[in-house]
Design a protein around this motif. Sequence first.
Motif, mmCIF file in Angstrom:
data_model
loop_
_atom_site.group_PDB
_atom_site.id
_atom_site.type_symbol
_atom_site.label_atom_id
_atom_site.label_comp_id
_atom_site.label_asym_id
_atom_site.label_seq_id
_atom_site.Cartn_x
_atom_site.Cartn_y
_atom_site.Cartn_z
ATOM 1 N N THR A 30 0.819 -1.210 0.000
ATOM 2 C CA THR A 30 0.000 0.000 0.000
ATOM 3 C C THR A 30 0.856 1.264 0.000
ATOM 4 N N ALA A 31 0.303 2.306 -0.591
ATOM 5 C CA ALA A 31 0.960 3.613 -0.571
ATOM 6 C C ALA A 31 1.050 4.153 0.854
ATOM 7 N N GLU A 32 0.024 3.861 1.655
ATOM 8 C CA GLU A 32 -0.031 4.408 3.005
ATOM 9 C C GLU A 32 1.095 3.891 3.896
ATOM 10 N N TYR A 79 3.386 -5.328 -10.521
ATOM 11 C CA TYR A 79 2.995 -5.659 -11.893
ATOM 12 C C TYR A 79 1.474 -5.643 -12.095
ATOM 13 N N PHE A 80 0.758 -6.272 -11.162
ATOM 14 C CA PHE A 80 -0.694 -6.375 -11.287
ATOM 15 C C PHE A 80 -1.387 -5.262 -10.503
ATOM 16 N N LYS A 104 -3.729 -4.583 -5.044
ATOM 17 C CA LYS A 104 -4.679 -3.500 -4.791
ATOM 18 C C LYS A 104 -4.769 -2.531 -5.980
ATOM 19 N N GLU A 105 -5.430 -1.384 -5.756
ATOM 20 C CA GLU A 105 -5.693 -0.436 -6.834
ATOM 21 C C GLU A 105 -4.393 0.100 -7.443
ATOM 22 N N ARG A 148 0.346 0.716 -6.859
ATOM 23 C CA ARG A 148 1.416 0.229 -7.730
ATOM 24 C C ARG A 148 2.363 1.360 -8.108
ATOM 25 N N GLU A 149 1.811 2.493 -8.451
ATOM 26 C CA GLU A 149 2.634 3.641 -8.837
ATOM 27 C C GLU A 149 3.454 4.164 -7.657
#
Length: 444
Positions: free
Chosen positions: A238-240, A266-267, A286-287, A291-292
């Motif tokens: 997660t980004a968080e 990747y996914f 996850k969303e 990923r970014e």
Amino acid sequence: MARILFKNAQIVNRGQINSGDLLVENGKISKVGGVIDAAGAREIVAEGKFLIPGIIDDQVHFREPGLTHKADLYTEPRAAVAGGVTSFMEMPNVKPPTLTQELLKEKYQIAAQKSLANYSFFMGASNDNLEEVLKTNPQNVCGIKVFMGSSTGNMLVDDTQTLDALFSQVPMLIATHCEDEHTVRANEATMRERYGEEVPIAMHPIIRDVEACLKSSSMAVELAKKHNTRLHILHISTAEELALFRNDIPLTKKRITAELCVHHLYFSADDYATFGTQIKCNPAVKEKRHREALLAALLDDRLDIIATDHAPHTWAEKQNSYFQAPSGVPLVQHTLNVMLEFYHQGLISLEKIVEKMCHAPAQCFNVHQRGYLDEGAWADVVLLDLNKEWTVQRDNIHYKCAWSPFEGHSFKGQVEATVVSGHLAYQHGQFFEDKKGERLTFKA
């Protein structure tokens, strides 16, 4: 042991790419760079192809003992070597779980007989085996694994006193799976109320959500800071969670480190529509926004290591409904190919890939004499054709489970040869199995 001379390669090591030769003798790298003459050595003409250190994968599930219908310590190390992974660290949630020193010893004995790759095994922690955990030798065992979320298996450590004791008393690296069990169970109950037992796979990242990951990872970091524990958090998704980690000091100075797995890079959640339970894993994919953020954190060194969490199940098992389909994805043969796809897209350099897959795992775990193409180091060497295009097909998948989410996908870049501890273990699709891998050792 045969002497091997790589001629005219592009040698990727310590943030640089240099042309030259590399000589392997007596299991070690004896000379690197320039023109090397070695009469009688087995010569492999690289001609501009790339030599990288063998990849060290710090998180795999090879399923032996007890779950060998899915994978074992013969099949999965072969798949690893075919993908340029020369060393692995394997997890304790097998049957029986690796919760005693005797069971840990047995896994090492099996690997010594069967594994083509170099190997290490985590000692498992439970709510009631602290005494056994504390007997673990940090010089020849990679670390202690703590499941702070139950994931796959029955090794959940949820007793706060036990966690405090582990973090305060264990003198070696603790690796954690961080998902808050209470949050996951509450989300499951909500979904069951809505869908009954037929919960759609698309709900997986909502059940195993950001809150579950962040709450557990934050707790682990808090405990580690309280006790100055050497903590390594696995598969950040997660980004968080990224705010928990720092990049203002070198990896060698960090007491808290983090791993990123290739499938989370990747996914994305959009891919459940195509792959369904094939990409069901814990923590969940996850969303796209995660990923970014994960890629950015990898590039700026908040995330330290790229690994796989290779976790095979049979195709039949994965075809079950949401609650019955087990979590886990087979990845170890294709992890380098995934990262090379990002390389060809211009998103990451080859030097950075080598740093995160070879150098950083060696630094993070204090692996002795591996992870670099240095003179005097163990000869774990991968010859790579960056431009060779090939397609993943059933007949070139080496996992015992015999499937991959990448089946039918074409990659650019292929492993031509893999040397494991000085032994040519794989070349042009053929395995050479007269010598097995070595047990990893660690600098105290």
